[in-house]
Design an enzyme around this catalytic site. Structure first.
Site, short mmCIF file in Angstrom:
data_model
loop_
_atom_site.label_atom_id
_atom_site.label_comp_id
_atom_site.label_asym_id
_atom_site.label_seq_id
_atom_site.Cartn_x
_atom_site.Cartn_y
_atom_site.Cartn_z
N HIS A 78 0.85 -1.20 0.00
CA HIS A 78 0.00 0.00 0.00
C HIS A 78 0.88 1.24 0.00
O HIS A 78 0.67 2.16 -0.77
CB HIS A 78 -0.93 0.01 1.22
CG HIS A 78 -1.91 1.14 1.20
ND1 HIS A 78 -2.94 1.26 2.10
CD2 HIS A 78 -2.01 2.25 0.41
CE1 HIS A 78 -3.64 2.35 1.86
NE2 HIS A 78 -3.08 2.98 0.83
N GLU A 132 1.02 8.15 -3.80
CA GLU A 132 1.95 7.69 -2.78
C GLU A 132 3.24 8.52 -2.77
O GLU A 132 3.76 8.87 -1.70
CB GLU A 132 2.28 6.20 -2.98
CG GLU A 132 1.12 5.28 -2.71
CD GLU A 132 0.57 5.42 -1.30
OE1 GLU A 132 1.37 5.41 -0.34
OE2 GLU A 132 -0.66 5.56 -1.15
N HIS A 136 3.42 11.04 0.38
CA HIS A 136 4.34 10.44 1.35
C HIS A 136 5.81 10.51 0.93
O HIS A 136 6.66 10.89 1.73
CB HIS A 136 3.95 8.98 1.58
CG HIS A 136 2.56 8.79 2.08
ND1 HIS A 136 2.16 9.14 3.35
CD2 HIS A 136 1.44 8.28 1.46
CE1 HIS A 136 0.88 8.85 3.51
NE2 HIS A 136 0.42 8.34 2.38
#
Length: 243
Positions: A78, A132, A136
């Protein structure tokens, strides 16, 4: 008036002023040092999060297989998420560093297998990987550039075969229900580090094993014990659904 009366007060004042100046300068240097450390890294550790595709798809929202086809029945990545020891986390740290597939062209084949998208509508994963990286990955950019960030996640996935660890402990994705503690202890025994386990709910209100959280040091290389755990499932048992 004597000469010493004219000049003796001045050295005393200057001495006090000089000491104060030095003290302020030292405090400023200390503050700058802390700021440099803070901005130089910007996080304390990573959560490495793997999801079970059977649980992702077995919800009211359902799922869509990527353009490359149905992923293998295995845990998939993930994300690799920078976090602080207090439980908070940075996000969207550099708007001037967009996702660029050309920088990770040699990794895309591996990402399609280990980091596939299950979001609808069917797509090739670009939106998932963009999210992502930009939310992040940019927050780890002082340590990991874009290529290193995705590569680090893939390398950790290669080191940690969660499905094999669980199956070796008799915990299989066959719709059986297991205690959260049973799953957690099997992973701890198999890899040496304590995971956090999150769950979701299927359309019939069954609680399901959804994601496995492990912690990784700030370099993105080595597993560590988690300084802080996310909220874990508190209502076992958990179903490990077929995919």
């Amino acid at each position: 008036m004597k000469a010493k009366d004219l000049y003796s007060p001045r050295p005393k004042y200057m001495a006090k002023s000089g000491c104060s100046f030095i003290l302020v300068e030292l405090l400023l240097l200390q503050c700058l040092s802390h700021l440099t450390i803070s901005f130089g890294q910007g996080y304390d550790f990573f959560y490495f999060v793997q999801q079970w595709p059977g649980s992702y798809c077995d919800t009211k929202k359902s799922c869509c297989y990527p353009t490359t086809g149905k992923p293998p029945a295995n845990f998939t990545i993930h994300g690799l998420w920078p976090n602080y020891n207090n439980g908070s986390y940075p996000s969207n740290c550099n708007a001037d560093s967009p996702y660029n597939a050309t920088k990770i062209s040699d990794l895309l084949g591996k990402m399609e297998v280990d980091w596939p998208t299950l979001a609808c509508p069917t797509n090739d994963g670009t939106r998932f990987w963009t999210h992502e990286w930009e939310k992040h990955g940019t927050c780890s950019e002082t340590v990991l550039d874009q290529h290193s960030y995705f590569e680090a996640a893939l390398n950790i996935k290669n080191k940690v075969n969660i499905l094999k660890v669980l199956e070796d402990a008799g915990i299989k994705p066959d719709d059986t229900f297991y205690k959260e503690r049973q799953i957690r202890e099997a992973i701890k025994a198999g890899i040496g580090y304590t995971p956090a386990i999150t769950c979701n709910t299927d359309p019939t209100k069954n609680r399901q094993l959804s994601e496995i959280y492990l912690c990784v040091d700030a370099s993105g290389k080595d597993l560590i014990e988690c300084p802080k755990f996310p909220n874990r499932c508190k209502r076992p048992p958990l179903q490990f659904p077929i995919f």
